[in-house]
Each structure stands twice: as C-alpha cells, then as structure tokens.
Design a protein around this motif. Structure first.
Motif, PDB file in Angstrom:
ATOM      1  N   VAL A  44      17.134  59.373  35.002  1.00 53.79           N
ATOM      2  CA  VAL A  44      16.017  60.287  35.207  1.00 53.79           C
ATOM      3  C   VAL A  44      15.865  60.465  36.713  1.00 53.79           C
ATOM      4  O   VAL A  44      15.842  59.482  37.463  1.00 53.79           O
ATOM      5  CB  VAL A  44      14.710  59.749  34.589  1.00 53.79           C
ATOM      6  N   ARG A  46      13.486  62.020  39.635  1.00 58.94           N
ATOM      7  CA  ARG A  46      12.139  62.498  39.966  1.00 58.94           C
ATOM      8  C   ARG A  46      12.183  63.068  41.377  1.00 58.94           C
ATOM      9  O   ARG A  46      12.739  62.463  42.283  1.00 58.94           O
ATOM     10  CB  ARG A  46      11.142  61.348  39.906  1.00 58.94           C
ATOM     11  N   TYR A  47      11.572  64.232  41.583  1.00 60.26           N
ATOM     12  CA  TYR A  47      11.620  64.890  42.888  1.00 60.26           C
ATOM     13  C   TYR A  47      10.404  65.779  43.082  1.00 60.26           C
ATOM     14  O   TYR A  47       9.721  66.159  42.125  1.00 60.26           O
ATOM     15  CB  TYR A  47      12.908  65.715  43.036  1.00 60.26           C
ATOM     16  N   SER A  48      10.128  66.100  44.334  1.00 61.74           N
ATOM     17  CA  SER A  48       9.011  66.977  44.674  1.00 61.74           C
ATOM     18  C   SER A  48       9.412  67.957  45.778  1.00 61.74           C
ATOM     19  O   SER A  48       8.556  68.617  46.340  1.00 61.74           O
ATOM     20  CB  SER A  48       7.799  66.148  45.106  1.00 61.74           C
ATOM     21  N   LYS A  69       9.615  66.922  32.892  1.00 59.19           N
ATOM     22  CA  LYS A  69       8.248  67.022  33.403  1.00 59.19           C
ATOM     23  C   LYS A  69       8.233  68.000  34.567  1.00 59.19           C
ATOM     24  O   LYS A  69       9.167  68.045  35.366  1.00 59.19           O
ATOM     25  CB  LYS A  69       7.799  65.636  33.878  1.00 59.19           C
ATOM     26  N   SER A  72      10.978  73.196  37.232  1.00 59.07           N
ATOM     27  CA  SER A  72      12.105  73.075  38.153  1.00 59.07           C
ATOM     28  C   SER A  72      12.888  74.373  38.280  1.00 59.07           C
ATOM     29  O   SER A  72      12.961  75.161  37.346  1.00 59.07           O
ATOM     30  CB  SER A  72      13.077  71.999  37.652  1.00 59.07           C
ATOM     31  N   SER A 106      11.384  71.674  42.965  1.00 58.14           N
ATOM     32  CA  SER A 106      10.216  71.562  42.102  1.00 58.14           C
ATOM     33  C   SER A 106       9.212  72.655  42.432  1.00 58.14           C
ATOM     34  O   SER A 106       8.888  72.874  43.590  1.00 58.14           O
ATOM     35  CB  SER A 106       9.561  70.192  42.295  1.00 58.14           C
ATOM     36  N   GLU A 110       5.367  67.539  41.265  1.00 55.78           N
ATOM     37  CA  GLU A 110       6.470  66.619  40.976  1.00 55.78           C
ATOM     38  C   GLU A 110       7.177  67.111  39.722  1.00 55.78           C
ATOM     39  O   GLU A 110       6.563  67.732  38.857  1.00 55.78           O
ATOM     40  CB  GLU A 110       5.890  65.220  40.748  1.00 55.78           C
ATOM     41  N   GLU A 112      10.660  66.079  36.870  1.00 56.91           N
ATOM     42  CA  GLU A 112      11.650  65.096  36.428  1.00 56.91           C
ATOM     43  C   GLU A 112      12.664  65.781  35.529  1.00 56.91           C
ATOM     44  O   GLU A 112      12.297  66.658  34.729  1.00 56.91           O
ATOM     45  CB  GLU A 112      10.999  63.966  35.630  1.00 56.91           C
ATOM     46  N   LYS A 114      16.218  64.690  33.064  1.00 54.95           N
ATOM     47  CA  LYS A 114      17.136  63.693  32.523  1.00 54.95           C
ATOM     48  C   LYS A 114      18.533  64.161  32.895  1.00 54.95           C
ATOM     49  O   LYS A 114      18.876  65.333  32.710  1.00 54.95           O
ATOM     50  CB  LYS A 114      16.983  63.598  31.014  1.00 54.95           C
TER      51      LYS A 114
END
Length: 138
Positions: A44, A46-48, A69, A72, A106, A110, A112, A114
C-alpha cells in the motif's frame, strides 16, 4: 501539459490494462492479468504530493495500481516518449505494461493505492525538465 482523462479500456491500452471482468463474464472467478514465473508482492502506497519531479518505470515487470482512499491522478507515458505523458483519474484498478513511465498525484489531502508487483523490481527513473504539478480547490 496533459488533460485529465478517464480510465477506459481503449484510452489506457497503450499503457496497460484496466482490471475488470470481461463483458462476457457470468458468475465465477476470472484471471484478468497474469505474470508468469515471478513471485509477487502486495503493498500500500500512501502519498499527498501535488507535484512530480521524477517518473519511474520497471522494464521487466508489470505493476497494478488499485485505488483505496482519496482521489488520485496517474501520470503515464510510453517508454520511448517519457515527456509525452497522459494524466488519468485513477478511479478503477489498472495494470501497467512493462516499461511504462508512471507516477501518482493526490487530489485530496492524502491518497492510498494498493500496488501488486514482482517481488524483485528493477527501476529506471526519468526527471522532466520542469516539475509537473496539479492544483485543486479542495
């Protein structure tokens, strides 16, 4: 500059496949993407980030991106033309072909995704002349 595109089978074909059941599918289990001979891993990410200073590609392996989440944007380019990128709203899971340049941004605070890829991954990097950024009203 790229315009934001929706992920469709036809629009995404130069870069990979959309992970979805075939139109002819009824009930049951369907293999929609396969990579022969390599063990794989699931992660996974996660980025912003709202800007990209570097693209990457994996010349010997495919890679899936499946939104979990946030909202993107997936930037992709064919290996021979990294400066000619396309921007897709990542609202469906996709699988990149080997050697496709890619990066995610993003649109929310934030996000996410997979990621499924080979256990051992070789990477190459490309830095565009100027950073690529995206602005939002959120």
């Amino acid at each position: 500059m790229a315009f934001l595109e929706y992920v469709t089978k036809e629009a995404f074909a130069p870069f990979g496949t959309v992970i979805e059941l075939p139109d002819s599918a009824k009930e049951g289990f369907y293999v929609v993407e396969r990579e022969e001979g390599s063990p794989w891993r699931i992660g996974v990410f996660r980025y912003s980030n709202r800007s990209v200073r570097q693209f990457e590609c994996h010349p010997y392996s495919k890679e899936s991106f499946e939104p979990l989440k946030g909202i993107s944007v997936l930037l992709v380019a064919e290996h021979e033309k990294p400066e000619d990128y396309h921007a897709f709203l990542l609202d469906k899971p996709i699988c990149l072909k080997k050697g496709v340049w890619h990066q995610v941004l993003s649109l929310t605070a934030e996000a996410e995704v997979k990621i499924t890829e080979n256990l051992e991954v070789s990477s190459e990097f490309y830095s565009p002349e100027k950073p690529i950024w995206i602005g939002t009203c959120m």
